[in-house]
Design a protein around this motif. Structure first.
Motif, PDB file in Angstrom:
ATOM      1  N   GLN A 110       1.085  -9.773  -0.582  1.00  0.00           N
ATOM      2  CA  GLN A 110       0.927  -8.548   0.197  1.00  0.00           C
ATOM      3  C   GLN A 110      -0.465  -7.919   0.032  1.00  0.00           C
ATOM      4  OE1 GLN A 110       3.738  -5.552  -0.986  1.00  0.00           O
ATOM      5  NE2 GLN A 110       2.958  -4.011   0.411  1.00  0.00           N
ATOM      6  N   ALA A 111      -0.932  -7.276   1.099  1.00  0.00           N
ATOM      7  CA  ALA A 111      -2.076  -6.373   1.036  1.00  0.00           C
ATOM      8  C   ALA A 111      -1.790  -5.226   1.997  1.00  0.00           C
ATOM      9  CB  ALA A 111      -3.372  -7.079   1.414  1.00  0.00           C
ATOM     10  N   LEU A 112      -2.226  -4.032   1.654  1.00  0.00           N
ATOM     11  CA  LEU A 112      -2.024  -2.864   2.509  1.00  0.00           C
ATOM     12  C   LEU A 112      -3.282  -2.634   3.328  1.00  0.00           C
ATOM     13  CD1 LEU A 112      -0.236  -0.406   0.047  1.00  0.00           C
ATOM     14  CD2 LEU A 112       0.791  -1.983   1.705  1.00  0.00           C
ATOM     15  N   HIS A 113      -3.256  -3.121   4.576  1.00  0.00           N
ATOM     16  CA  HIS A 113      -4.451  -3.073   5.411  1.00  0.00           C
ATOM     17  C   HIS A 113      -4.016  -3.328   6.855  1.00  0.00           C
ATOM     18  CE1 HIS A 113      -8.785  -2.936   5.732  1.00  0.00           C
ATOM     19  NE2 HIS A 113      -8.862  -4.142   6.272  1.00  0.00           N
ATOM     20  N   SER A 114      -4.893  -3.892   7.671  1.00  0.00           N
ATOM     21  CA  SER A 114      -4.567  -4.288   9.044  1.00  0.00           C
ATOM     22  C   SER A 114      -5.293  -5.597   9.331  1.00  0.00           C
ATOM     23  CB  SER A 114      -4.981  -3.194  10.041  1.00  0.00           C
ATOM     24  OG  SER A 114      -6.354  -2.874   9.912  1.00  0.00           O
ATOM     25  N   SER A 115      -5.084  -6.164  10.538  1.00  0.00           N
ATOM     26  CA  SER A 115      -5.666  -7.477  10.816  1.00  0.00           C
ATOM     27  C   SER A 115      -5.756  -7.701  12.315  1.00  0.00           C
ATOM     28  CB  SER A 115      -4.822  -8.580  10.166  1.00  0.00           C
ATOM     29  OG  SER A 115      -5.355  -9.865  10.426  1.00  0.00           O
ATOM     30  N   SER A 116      -6.978  -7.746  12.826  1.00  0.00           N
ATOM     31  CA  SER A 116      -7.196  -8.009  14.248  1.00  0.00           C
ATOM     32  C   SER A 116      -8.646  -8.411  14.445  1.00  0.00           C
ATOM     33  CB  SER A 116      -6.882  -6.766  15.091  1.00  0.00           C
ATOM     34  OG  SER A 116      -7.755  -5.701  14.749  1.00  0.00           O
ATOM     35  N   PHE A 117      -8.950  -8.928  15.644  1.00  0.00           N
ATOM     36  CA  PHE A 117     -10.327  -9.308  15.959  1.00  0.00           C
ATOM     37  C   PHE A 117     -10.742  -8.610  17.240  1.00  0.00           C
ATOM     38  CE2 PHE A 117     -13.949 -11.902  17.183  1.00  0.00           C
ATOM     39  CZ  PHE A 117     -14.557 -12.139  15.955  1.00  0.00           C
ATOM     40  N   PRO A 118     -11.923  -7.969  17.249  1.00  0.00           N
ATOM     41  CA  PRO A 118     -12.339  -7.200  18.425  1.00  0.00           C
ATOM     42  C   PRO A 118     -12.724  -8.087  19.598  1.00  0.00           C
ATOM     43  CG  PRO A 118     -14.083  -7.238  16.786  1.00  0.00           C
ATOM     44  CD  PRO A 118     -12.889  -7.889  16.153  1.00  0.00           C
TER      45      PRO A 118
END
Length: 235
Positions: A110-118
């Protein structure tokens, strides 16, 4: 184990059986102007914690040159295959899973973050859950790259399950833990021998130095390794 830092969260890890790039932000990285070709030399594996551009910009180029295996969550693997990466060289996983990388294993945590590509017009492509990566080596100490994250209490379970001795820890604040909180995480939840801070000094909006992290670990007995950008150290 040899480790080279390319600024931000980008590391090259060399062991007896593998040459690994983690989060190879080698294109557009203000901290690293040495290009991607040198860091890609001899690479056997590219590991990605999440899909933000400051973690994967350079991955496609490295994969294309080296023929390395891509280890990432399913969404990132498929996204990069769609951009030209080989579908024969992917090793996808997700939180809680462990994959055999040949010479070592990688566990997704787990990591508390987000994940996307612009993309164009302010659109973002969703790239799965962010994570940390725990690398188990048969002839070396276990390494935990936390990715981008805040502190969370289940770090104690990651320590119980994996007993990592080397920690790569984000400390820059704003998008991750700040230095003081990151130091608390290391002291409270882990029994690291060596910690390497990252995700600082890259952009003006995050902390410029590791001073707060180092101050938070004073008296803990933990060794803080601070390689210069582009420097290779032995841990």
């Amino acid at each position: 184990m040899k480790m080279t830092w390319y600024g931000h969260s980008a590391f090259r890890i060399e062991t007896a059986d593998a040459k690994i790039l983690i989060d190879p932000y080698l294109i557009g990285n203000p901290s690293w102007t040495g290009g991607w070709e040198g860091p890609a030399e001899g690479i056997t594996h590219v590991l990605l914690t999440h899909g933000h551009s400051d973690h994967i910009s350079g991955a496609l180029e490295v994969l294309g040159k080296s023929g390395a295996q891509l280890v990432a969550n399913f969404e990132i693997c498929m996204y990069l295959v769609g951009k030209g990466a080989s579908d024969k060289k992917i090793n996808p996983g997700n939180i809680g899973g462990t994959v055999d990388c040949g010479g070592f294993t990688t566990t997704f945590v787990q990591a508390l973050h987000s994940s996307s590509f612009p993309g164009d017009g302010g659109q973002n492509t969703y790239l799965g859950n962010p994570g940390g990566l725990v690398l188990h080596f048969p002839k070396d100490r276990t390494l935990y790259h936390m990715g981008d994250t805040d502190i969370f209490s289940d770090m104690a379970l990651i320590n119980e399950l994996h007993e990592p001795k080397i920690g790569i820890v984000p400390i820059g604040d704003r998008f991750t833990m700040g230095g003081a909180v990151a130091a608390l995480a290391c002291r409270r939840f882990f029994k690291f021998e060596t910690v390497v801070p990252c995700h600082f000094g890259t952009f003006p909006m995050i902390d410029p130095t590791a001073d707060k992290f180092e101050a938070g670990l004073e008296g803990s007995g933990l060794k803080v390794a601070l390689p210069k950008i582009g420097e290779t150290i032995t841990i």
